[in-house]
Scaffold this motif. Structure first.
Motif, PDB file in Angstrom:
ATOM      1  N   TYR A 102      39.550 -17.115 129.036  1.00 20.86           N
ATOM      2  CA  TYR A 102      40.291 -17.241 127.736  1.00 20.86           C
ATOM      3  C   TYR A 102      39.935 -18.461 126.818  1.00 20.86           C
ATOM      4  O   TYR A 102      40.523 -18.691 125.712  1.00 20.86           O
ATOM      5  N   ALA A 103      39.284 -19.515 127.370  1.00 23.18           N
ATOM      6  CA  ALA A 103      39.079 -20.898 126.706  1.00 23.18           C
ATOM      7  C   ALA A 103      38.374 -20.618 125.348  1.00 23.18           C
ATOM      8  O   ALA A 103      38.452 -21.355 124.492  1.00 23.18           O
ATOM      9  N   LEU A 105      38.869 -17.892 123.474  1.00 26.80           N
ATOM     10  CA  LEU A 105      39.634 -17.212 122.723  1.00 26.80           C
ATOM     11  C   LEU A 105      40.032 -17.890 121.391  1.00 26.80           C
ATOM     12  O   LEU A 105      40.600 -19.179 121.538  1.00 26.80           O
ATOM     13  N   TYR A 110      44.931 -15.547 122.231  1.00 25.13           N
ATOM     14  CA  TYR A 110      45.281 -16.064 123.375  1.00 25.13           C
ATOM     15  C   TYR A 110      46.747 -15.849 123.512  1.00 25.13           C
ATOM     16  O   TYR A 110      47.058 -15.369 124.670  1.00 25.13           O
TER      17      TYR A 110
END
Lengths: 151, 223
Positions: A102-103, A105, A110
């Motif tokens: 996720y970090a 995106l 996100y």
């Protein structure tokens, strides 16, 4: 490079830049794909008097085949633009994102992914065998190939 | 300025909320649905804005069932994984209970509309399908259109999207327009989150236009 081919490349690069601004736009992706496919023909027309530049190809179809054999992305785009029923197609699909990723995106992906089952929308080239490639990656690879050859 | 209160949903769950009342007689009620960062500064300021426009406005804390009291001002990517883990247990059906509780809370003001951003935009559409005692809905850039395009609205609804939104394809917004020609669907030059003045994506011109449309829509539908 001839002025006409330089214009074609400029138009192609501008279309690609617009796609990067809207990476989910299938219309912009199609435009880049068609311009890329057309650039192959334009390059042959500009270079046909120079056997070194056309790699010994005697006609445009040979030139296209050689370019496709040399670069898989060029081949994928040629097949896409041919529009055959059994050929590759462009599709927007939801793709699962592992939470640890996720970090990396963009924030819009996100936010939207959180309430859509950890999926993000991606424009993909779906190949004949069902496998997929990210369309912006394929287009960028083919563009880089032609930029290098034209440079 | 509003105040923090608690609501009880139909299943007995107690949920935080932020509520603000107008100075005079309310024009109606508004339920405002958050982005994925809870009742943070910007969401509270939006509730206050609707109160200043004459509406009794409330925002339920939609993340409370995942982590009670969660709210964050951190829009940075270092926070993404934590919220991602949190949202794994999100239950859309229970989220509707929280929205319904908020609708009931402001129903004393008259007809109630729902609005919201991103996550809240998606749930504005879902609420317009579910009913929940609402009279109108105006949602902003709710993502995952293929997941809600089949939910036909049962009340007046309008939607707002950004043409540079890299999370919501324009092709899908176009499909939504074609499917529901009577639902006003507006597209602005902004990107995802263009209304949030606490973020880099803020687009003042698009926000003013969109907010004006929502206020006009609510003035018509909630009168």
């Amino acid at each position: 490079m001839s002025a006409a081919l330089a214009d074609d490349l400029t138009r192609l690069e501008a279309a690609h830049a617009a796609l990067l601004e809207h990476p989910l736009s299938s219309r912009k992706a199609w435009l880049v794909a068609v311009l890329l496919d057309n650039f192959c023909d334009a390059a042959f027309a500009a270079w046909r008097g120079d056997p070194r530049r056309v790699g010994g190809a005697e006609d445009v179809l040979r030139f296209r085949a050689d370019a496709q054999a040399e670069n898989p992305a060029v081949a994928t785009i040629a097949a896409l633009c041919a529009g055959r029923a059994d050929g590759p197609r462009l599709e927007t699909r939801a793709v699962k994102v592992p939470i640890p990723d996720y970090a990396s995106l963009p924030i819009s992906d996100y936010m939207v992914s959180l309430y859509n089952g950890n999926t993000v929308q991606r424009l993909q080239v779906v190949l004949r065998d069902g496998t997929t490639q990210l369309a912006p990656d394929v287009l960028a690879e083919a563009l880089a190939y032609w930029q290098q050859r034209a440079g | 300025m509003g105040e923090r209160i608690k609501l009880t949903a139909a299943d007995g769950f107690v949920v935080n909320a932020y509520k603000a009342a107008p100075a005079g007689k309310p024009k109606g009620g508004v339920v405002l649905l958050q982005e994925v960062w809870g009742l943070n500064h910007w969401i509270r300021s939006e509730v206050d804005r609707y109160a200043a426009e004459g509406y009794l406005c409330i925002a339920p804390a939609m993340m409370d069932r995942l982590e009670f009291g969660f709210e964050s001002e951190n829009y940075g990517s270092d926070h993404f994984v934590k919220v991602g883990e949190l949202m794994k247990n999100f239950d859309p059906a229970k989220a509707l209970l929280d929205i319904e509780a908020a609708v009931k809370d402001v129903a004393s003001a008259g007809k109630v509309g729902v609005t919201g951003y991103c996550f809240g935009g998606r749930f504005s559409w879902v609420s317009a399908h579910a009913g929940l005692g609402l009279s109108a809905a105006s949602g902003y850039y709710g993502g995952g259109i293929p997941n809600y395009i089949d939910l036909a609205p049962v009340m007046p609804l309008e939607m707002h999207y950004g043409e540079k939104d890299t999370g919501i394809p324009l092709d899908q917004i176009e499909q939504l327009r074609q499917r529901y020609p009577n639902v006003p669907i507006y597209v602005y030059p902004g990107e995802h989150g263009f209304c949030n003045s606490d973020k880099k994506s803020y687009d003042e011109a698009s926000t003013k236009l969109a907010n004006g449309r929502t206020l006009a829509f609510f003035a018509q539908q909630l009168a």
